[in-house]
Write an enzyme that holds these catalytic residues in place. Structure first.
Site, PDB file in Angstrom:
ATOM      1  N   GLY A 134       0.827  -1.202   0.000  1.00 17.47           N
ATOM      2  CA  GLY A 134       0.000   0.000   0.000  1.00 17.47           C
ATOM      3  C   GLY A 134       0.861   1.252   0.000  1.00 17.47           C
ATOM      4  O   GLY A 134       1.956   1.280  -0.549  1.00 17.47           O
ATOM      5  N   SER A 135       0.330   2.278   0.648  1.00 16.40           N
ATOM      6  CA  SER A 135       0.968   3.598   0.574  1.00 16.40           C
ATOM      7  C   SER A 135       2.352   3.634   1.192  1.00 16.40           C
ATOM      8  O   SER A 135       3.107   4.579   0.957  1.00 16.40           O
ATOM      9  CB  SER A 135       0.090   4.627   1.270  1.00 16.40           C
ATOM     10  OG  SER A 135      -1.165   4.662   0.632  1.00 16.40           O
ATOM     11  N   THR A 136       2.708   2.634   2.032  1.00 15.80           N
ATOM     12  CA  THR A 136       4.057   2.669   2.599  1.00 15.80           C
ATOM     13  C   THR A 136       5.107   2.545   1.504  1.00 15.80           C
ATOM     14  O   THR A 136       6.247   2.942   1.676  1.00 15.80           O
ATOM     15  CB  THR A 136       4.271   1.532   3.626  1.00 15.80           C
ATOM     16  OG1 THR A 136       4.001   0.291   2.986  1.00 15.80           O
ATOM     17  CG2 THR A 136       3.369   1.710   4.838  1.00 15.80           C
TER      18      THR A 136
END
Lengths: 494, 525
Positions: A215-217
């Site tokens: 995801g956004s990580t």
């Protein structure tokens, strides 16, 4: 008559000679084959006839040996089974051993010649070498904080000491007690079947053996690629990114969870986790720089051993522009283990240096003499020091003025990144909430701890906006535990 | 070995004491001091083994090691005093070897008693039985002044032997063999005693009738070399033998059956010198084995297990006793695991009796096993030495019979548990748990002591016993010519010549005795 007496005596002598020859056959020629016969229990009786060496965490053994009163004298016992299961694994008389119990098996059970002092003498006297102890790098306070933070929810935590690569915590939840597998018999068989059939997969070591969509990580990696390639120079300069963003060559439109992402600067886009900005950034960069940067952080490497093997974190090497765009925000086929994301945070926190993560600090033999010890090794310079400093600015902004305020610790510099990953058919699976972070004391130029947390949580989508609702507090608790222990995770080994 | 020179058989010619012999050899010493020294060594070894078991099991020397050593020492001393008193010239090796074997047997049983899986302790009872055996030995040595007396009881012994062999049929079978008599909480294996009684009978009967057996008979037409002995000579022997073997087949005790059979052939061959008997014996054995093997499922299973000791593992039934025994021997290797450090209890319930050697093999290794076999070989060899040295045919045949019993028992048991021959339930002399066996073997040693004492005694013998009237077959219902006297003048001269030649080849007797080679240079004789 005497002649016949002699003949009779010679006959008896022949009988004895036949016995001696046969004894030689059985006890010397065939002996190895008899010893190797699986129906011969002697190897097991000898193996379990003495205590197995212990796995030590923070100076205290977390394993033990219990007298059975049966034919196999000792059986493995665990002081805090579920808490340390992702570190120790199990050692079973029936099913072998896993994780540290498996990789260090020879040292723990005494069969490894490295422990030996006088192999020739031992061979003669048959005295079995006592097992050695394995001293891990785990910080018990961090381990416990992570375990309590997850509180039984499905998820995992991996924590590192960025400057050395020492692993401070490896937690997987829900967990299991390896004690139930230690022995042999119907109860062990039943436990094995129950644990393996459990849909919650308690025996899965999610921290190093399960890879999730990051995801956004993953935007940390995308930002690093953009900075390293020179695509982004000024973090505060607005970008040319529409909202919604139509993926190149497709009719799919990408949206954001929040507002204010249109033409946002990298700094703001990172703070508020704008999908559109980073997807377009990735598409503009193309596959090669993104993949190469990910690989410098440790992706696409299936050879990492702690010594337990770590599952490969993957980024596709051949992608169309729309696939790169999705990959850049941690979707598409990109996957990462919690440990991998902890390595990303740790490289950022340590000025770009990525140290090889390791779990075994030292192995001592029964007399306490060190048999082997691990030295910190630089795995790779993941990003330049300049890029690392820029990334630190971005990540620290997330905690101070962004989605990750839940991870803030008073008096400590914390940098982090939230993430949400939807997955499954049409994103119907329970979303994963991610948080990766590092912490350093003010004035120090190197972080003292890096953490990655993943929690399966239905409310994760909104939580990502509301400041890493579930994952960030766990990361904060782990970082606090390490910092409170002060030097515990900072002492370089050797 | 210092006793070597002393064991050269003296010439049978009776010389007045004190006069130097014609060949200048000194009179043989009694050598009781050697025996005492060896006894001390034997008891010491056993006590050390006992202590080693304790150290391996509890990490400390057992408190009663002195009591154990003292008890064994007292038994040995008792036996030694009896020998010193009444058998001064007996072979000095027989008693120490017997004590050592018995003591080691006690150590092994004590060691196996430490394994709770093997059931109740057996060592105390075994110690009592050893004491009974030594007492019997003492009584026999003291009471039996001349073994030739036994020849008178040949027919009594055979009757008793058959009665003993028949007795267990009235009792329930144990582990597939009807060889036990149970009374007053004690179980007793009469077949063990029957061995000695049959040896006495064979020796008595054949020494009286050997000439007839060797030379009487009708030539077979067309084969001039072959002569069939007359039925009335052979009849009684064959009848007795068939009866005993038949009984054993009924009782399913194959080991003892095989033992009797071989004993019969060996003694018959030694008595008559006719190799034809061996051929006949082999034929009979083959026929008997084929018949029994085909009929008896018990026997058939044993043969199958011998050919495929690991078949049960492949079939998923786990390792058989024999497979476990082989595992134990294999684990022992050359030097052994050390007393108390093996896992021979895996053999199961028979670990203390039939399979006691597996423990010896595992914990003492090939080295220890060879030492044990060498001890047995020594016992057998001294038996044969006594046979060669003794002057009377009965004693010679008896010694050969007794020595052969020992050798055959060792072979059948050791070969059985090490997969050389099919497994037969039989007790290892002195080593295995089992009262009857220990007592019987002490009796055998007593008889050998007596015979060797008579053989090595330097002073003039008692006047040659006249032909014993009892041997004139009054009991035999068969009419026939009286048997020729056992020792004709010719035979005596032969014996003299043999004895002289033996003495000049000093040490030869010991050489084959220890099992280092075949017969001495008998070729061309």
């Amino acid at each position: 008559m005497n002649r016949c007496v002699r003949h009779a005596a010679a006959f008896c002598a022949l009988l004895f000679l036949a016995l001696l020859g046969n004894a030689l056959r059985v006890q010397v020629v065939r002996a190895a084959g008899y010893d190797a016969n699986p129906a011969n229990r002697r190897a097991d009786i000898a193996l379990y006839g003495q205590r197995r060496g212990d796995i030590v965490v923070g100076g205290t053994p977390v394993t033990g040996s219990r007298l059975t009163g049966g034919q196999l004298r000792y059986v493995r016992a665990y002081a805090d089974g579920p808490l340390y299961a992702p570190v120790t694994g199990f050692a079973s008389q029936t099913y072998g051993a896993s994780l540290l119990e498996g990789t260090e098996n020879g040292l723990l059970d005494g069969s490894d010649p490295a422990l030996g002092d006088q192999p020739l003498w031992r061979g003669m006297t048959r005295a079995r070498q006592r097992g050695g102890d394995v001293l891990t790098t785990i910080d018990p306070a961090a381990q416990r904080a992570a375990f309590q933070g997850l509180a039984g929810r499905r998820g995992a935590v991996a924590a590192l000491d960025p400057s050395t690569g020492r692993i401070l915590a490896l937690v997987s939840s829900p967990s299991y007690d390896p004690s139930v597998l230690a022995g042999a018999g119907p109860s062990v068989t039943a436990a094995w079947q129950r644990l393996n059939g459990d849909p919650e997969q308690p025996m899965l070591d999610r921290a190093i053996r399960q890879s999730y969509p990051p995801g956004s990580t993953f935007k940390v990696v995308t930002a690093a690629a953009a900075l390293e390639s020179g695509e982004v120079d000024d973090l505060r300069a607005p970008t040319d990114s529409p909202d919604p963003y139509r993926l190149p060559g497709t009719t799919v439109s990408l949206t954001n969870e929040g507002d204010g992402c249109r033409n946002a600067s990298v700094y703001d886009a990172f703070r508020f986790s704008c999908n559109t900005v980073f997807a377009k950034l990735g598409a503009d960069l193309g596959a090669r720089p993104v993949v190469a940067q990910a690989e410098r952080f440790g992706f696409n490497d299936g050879g990492l051993r702690l010594p337990p093997a770590v599952a490969r974190s993957a980024v596709d090497e051949w992608m169309s522009r729309d696939q790169v765009a999705l990959s850049s925000i941690g979707q598409f086929d990109t996957t990462a283990t919690p440990l991998q994301m902890a390595m990303v945070a740790s490289a950022v926190g340590d000025g770009g240096r990525l140290m090889t993560p390791y779990l075994v600090d030292r192995v001592v033999n029964h007399d306490g003499v060190t048999v082997s010890s691990t030295r910190p090794r630089l795995l790779r310079q993941a990003v330049s020091g300049r890029t690392a400093a820029a990334l630190q600015q971005l990540m620290e902004a997330v905690v101070t003025r962004g989605t990750g305020t839940n991870a803030a610790i008073p008096g400590v510099v914390v940098g982090g990144k939230t993430g949400t990953a939807q997955h499954g058919l049409a994103n119907t699976g329970t979303p994963y909430a991610w948080f990766v972070s590092y912490a350093r004391t003010p004035g120090a130029d190197r972080a003292s701890v890096a953490v990655a947390v993943v929690v399966e949580d239905a409310a994760a989508v909104r939580a990502d906006i509301s400041g890493g609702g579930n994952a960030a507090p766990i990361a904060r608790a782990v970082m606090e535990a390490v910092l409170r222990d002060g030097a515990a995770g900072l002492i370089p080994s050797g | 070995m210092s006793a070597t020179s002393a064991t050269a058989p003296p010439p049978p010619g009776a010389l007045p004491p004190g006069r130097p012999r014609g060949d200048g050899l000194p009179r043989p010493a009694a050598r009781r001091g050697v025996e005492l020294f060896l006894l001390v060594a034997a008891v010491g070894i056993c006590a050390y083994g006992y202590a080693e078991v304790g150290v391996a099991h509890d990490g400390a020397v057992p408190k009663d090691v002195a009591a154990y050593g003292g008890g064994l020492g007292a038994l040995a001393l008792l036996a030694h005093l009896a020998v010193r008193l009444r058998a001064r010239y007996a072979d000095p090796l027989l008693l120490p070897v017997a004590v050592l074997l018995n003591g080691l047997g006690l150590v092994l049983v004590y060691r196996l008693d430490l394994e709770p899986v093997l059931g109740p302790r057996a060592c105390p009872a075994q110690l009592v039985w050893s004491a009974v055996g030594v007492a019997l030995f003492t009584v026999a040595v003291l009471a039996l002044r001349d073994h030739r007396v036994l020849a008178r009881y040949a027919y009594v012994s055979v009757t008793a032997a058959l009665a003993l062999l028949l007795a267990p049929i009235a009792f329930p079978a144990v582990n597939g063999a009807r060889i036990w008599i149970r009374a007053a909480g004690l179980s007793f294996q009469p077949g063990e005693f029957a061995k000695v009684l049959l040896a006495v009978f064979f020796a008595g009967y054949l020494s009286a009738n050997r000439a007839a057996l060797a030379y009487a008979g009708r030539p077979v037409p067309g084969l001039r070399r072959l002569q069939l002995p007359t039925g009335r000579v052979l009849g009684p022997v064959l009848a007795v033998w068939l009866a005993s073997v038949g009984v054993l087949v009924l009782e399913q005790d194959l080991g003892t059956s095989l033992l009797f059979f071989c004993l019969f052939v060996v003694v018959l061959y030694v008595a008559t010198g006719r190799t034809g008997w061996i051929a006949v014996g082999l034929l009979l054995a083959g026929a008997g084995a084929a018949a029994v093997g085909a009929d008896e499922p018990h026997v058939h299973a044993r043969v199958e297990d011998w050919l495929h000791p690991f078949a049960s593992i492949g079939a998923g039934r786990g390792p058989s006793q024999l497979a476990q025994s082989l595992f134990a021997f294999g684990d022992g290797g050359v030097l052994g695991a050390g007393l108390g450090r093996g896992a021979s209890y895996l053999v199961g319930f028979a670990a203390k009796s039939d399979f006691v050697l597996a423990t010896a093999g595992e914990e003492l290794g090939l080295a220890g096993l060879c030492a044990l076999l060498a001890l047995y070989a020594l016992l057998v060899a001294r038996g044969f030495t006594a046979a060669l040295a003794t002057r009377d045919p009965f004693g010679r045949l008896l010694a050969v019979g007794l020595a052969s019993i020992l050798a055959l028992q060792v072979f059948v048991v050791t070969g059985g548990v090490m997969d050389l021959i099919p497994l037969t339930g039989m007790a290892m002399p002195f080593l295995a748990q089992g009262g009857s066996s220990v007592v019987t073997n002490w009796l055998i040693v007593a008889l050998l002591i007596r015979i060797s004492d008579r053989a090595r005694r330097p002073e003039p013998e008692l006047p040659e016993l006249p032909e014993l009237p009892e041997l004139r077959e009054p009991q035999l219902p068969l009419p026939g010519p009286p048997p020729t006297p056992p020792a004709s003048a010719d035979a005596k001269a032969n014996a003299n010549a043999n004895a002289d030649r033996d003495r000049n080849r000093d040490g030869d007797g010991d050489g084959d005795a220890a099992g280092t080679g075949g017969g001495p240079g008998t070729a061309g004789r």
